[in-house]
Design a protein around this motif. Structure first.
Motif, PDB file in Angstrom:
ATOM      1  N   SER A 105       0.847  -1.214   0.151  1.00 53.71           N
ATOM      2  CA  SER A 105      -0.019   0.074  -0.010  1.00 53.71           C
ATOM      3  C   SER A 105       0.979   1.171  -0.073  1.00 53.71           C
ATOM      4  CB  SER A 105      -0.740  -0.018   1.265  1.00 53.71           C
ATOM      5  OG  SER A 105      -0.002   0.154   2.343  1.00 53.71           O
ATOM      6  N   PHE A 138      -2.021  14.312   1.799  1.00 52.30           N
ATOM      7  CA  PHE A 138      -2.330  13.041   2.578  1.00 52.30           C
ATOM      8  C   PHE A 138      -1.607  11.806   1.986  1.00 52.30           C
ATOM      9  CE2 PHE A 138      -4.462   8.907   2.142  1.00 52.30           C
ATOM     10  CZ  PHE A 138      -5.083   8.904   3.026  1.00 52.30           C
ATOM     11  N   GLY A 140      -1.646   8.672   4.025  1.00 56.93           N
ATOM     12  CA  GLY A 140      -2.042   7.551   4.307  1.00 56.93           C
ATOM     13  C   GLY A 140      -2.355   7.598   5.740  1.00 56.93           C
TER      14      GLY A 140
HETATM   15  C1  LIG Z   1      -3.823   6.937  -1.497  1.00 54.77           C
HETATM   16  C2  LIG Z   1      -2.557   7.698  -0.807  1.00 54.77           C
HETATM   17  C3  LIG Z   1      -1.771   7.115   0.161  1.00 54.77           C
HETATM   18  C4  LIG Z   1      -2.148   6.026   0.906  1.00 54.77           C
HETATM   19  O1  LIG Z   1      -2.335   4.653   0.193  1.00 54.77           O
HETATM   20  P1  LIG Z   1      -2.910   3.492   0.774  1.00 54.77           P
HETATM   21  O2  LIG Z   1      -2.488   2.377  -0.414  1.00 54.77           O
HETATM   22  O3  LIG Z   1      -4.393   3.816   0.562  1.00 54.77           O
HETATM   23  O4  LIG Z   1      -2.250   3.424   1.912  1.00 54.77           O
HETATM   24  C5  LIG Z   1      -0.644   7.827   0.349  1.00 54.77           C
HETATM   25  N1  LIG Z   1      -0.363   8.865  -0.377  1.00 54.77           N
HETATM   26  C6  LIG Z   1      -1.042   9.483  -1.253  1.00 54.77           C
HETATM   27  C7  LIG Z   1      -0.591  10.541  -2.165  1.00 54.77           C
HETATM   28  C8  LIG Z   1      -2.236   8.860  -1.591  1.00 54.77           C
HETATM   29  O5  LIG Z   1      -2.974   9.229  -2.459  1.00 54.77           O
END
Ligand SMILES: *Cc1c(COP(=O)(O)O)cnc(C)c1O
Length: 401
Positions: A105, A138, A140
């Protein structure tokens, strides 16, 4: 349809309510099309947060995953396996020379990046360990990554935060310079902020961030979890950032998630070799990370993007759509701003809309709303021009209804 509401009821009973789910059951997908359990067809303009970068059930991904599924699934990272090496080689070819760590992830990829920046910071006195990130970012949902994320809503209820993450206003170099102290290890940013509302950075700002990192020996981390693998019309969004001589502004570490698995769970941290060498045995790991089936699919994502010239498709369809949306006089009363790169587009409305996603679904399109009033479009990058035009027509109709 009564059978669909029965499924929704079953789901409500047994699934955690942490997602604002729409009471609709998606049952089947093909390319940029989805069908719900009642048989209604939708044009998918969001591709599951960009994860289905090549659309649903792409024949080449099915073939790659199936072949690998018959060969080898999982042995753990005590051995070498070829699919992992092939994905890492693709990253060296399309991004920069580096070494890859695989997980499942985006948040795990960012955790690895932040841990590595602390390891690097340990080699100086005083010990450098803090990571500067930006508001509206963002990164995580783990405790460390909500601490990194510059959005109070995401942190609410989970105090205390993990120490060492400083969230500051973006696009202000003087402020950034002030925030750097003797304990700063890294700066982490998304080349285009995704969840925060499709917010762009200028090349000038990024170049100054790079210079500050060089001057103070900081690790520059680009979180390309949303923007990576062709989404923005280049392999990676940082490749839009150029110095005046045309050279690309590179990070020390890049993280990937979402699209890199084509819909299977893959996270990647790619680090320049002089940094990556600090991750010696026992410093970090993931049991199923780099799993054969996921890697076979991921390798094929790169192959198909290259074979079908999809960077070009994303760039062309994105530019066309943005100018169409910017120049549509019917939209002017509702829309404050249209922005984006490639097929990562944000339509910022003047006022927060009501039930916009539901209204889109009624008209047969899947779209997303983020940061309360930014409609986000991120279709599969191999969407046909016809479906993209039809989808946009439905988006415009939804907006002006
Ligand atoms: C979606 C996202 C995350 C987290 O990813 P997950 O796979 O949901 O843990 C981290 N950074 C960014 C920029 C994102 O868009």
């Amino acid at each position: 349809m009564s059978d669909m509401s029965a499924i929704v009821e079953r789901g409500k009973n047994v699934l955690v309510g942490n997602y604002a789910r729409i009471p609709l059951v998606m049952a089947r997908g093909e390319g940029a099309l989805l069908w719900d359990a009642a048989g209604k067809r939708y044009i998918d303009l969001f591709a599951g947060f960009g994860g289905a970068i090549l659309g649903h059930c792409h024949p080449a991904l099915i073939e790659a995953a199936t072949q690998q599924a018959k060969k080898l699934w999982h042995v753990g990272n005590t051995f070498y396996t070829e699919p992992q090496i092939e994905v890492a080689e693709q990253l060296n070819k399309t991004a920069f020379t580096g070494q890859a760590f695989f997980c499942h992830s985006g948040l795990e990829a960012n955790e690895a990046a932040c841990k590595l920046s602390r390891l690097r910071g340990r080699s100086s006195t005083p010990n450098r360990w803090k990571v500067i990130t930006f508001l509206k970012s963002f990164h995580g949902r783990s405790l460390a990554m909500i601490s990194a994320t510059g959005n109070p809503k995401i942190k609410a209820g989970f105090d205390p935060m993990v120490p060492g993450f400083i969230n500051i206003e973006p696009n202000d170099i003087a402020l950034l310079e002030k925030a750097i102290d003797a304990e700063t290890a890294a700066i982490m940013l998304e080349p285009v902020q995704g969840e925060g509302g499709v917010n762009l950075f200028s090349s000038e700002f990024i170049q100054k961030v790079r210079e500050l990192c060089d001057r103070h020996n900081l690790t520059l981390i680009f979180d390309e979890v949303w923007t990576g693998c062709g989404r923005t019309g280049r392999w990676f969004a940082h490749q839009h950032f150029r110095r005046s001589d045309g050279s690309v502004i590179l990070p020390d570490i890049m993280t990937l998630g979402k699209a890199v698995g084509g819909g299977l769970p893959v996270g990647v941290m790619l680090a320049k070799p002089d940094l990556a060498r600090l991750l010696v045995p026992s410093t970090h790991g993931s049991t199923l990370g780099g799993n054969g089936i996921c890697m076979a699919a991921s390798r094929t994502v790169f192959d198909v993007i290259e074979r079908d010239k999809l960077l070009n498709n994303a760039a062309t369809l994105g530019e066309w759509a943005m100018s169409r949306l910017q120049n549509d006089s019917k939209l002017a009363p509702k829309v404050a701003n249209v922005r984006g790169r490639g097929l990562m587009i944000g339509i910022e409305l003047k006022d927060a809309p009501e039930k916009m996603v539901e209204k889109g679904l009624e008209r047969g399109v899947v779209l997303n709303l983020t940061a309360s009033k930014v409609i986000r479009l991120a279709p599969p990058i191999n969407i046909s021009r016809e479906l993209w035009e039809q989808g946009l027509d439905a988006v415009v109709a939804t907006l002006i209804a």
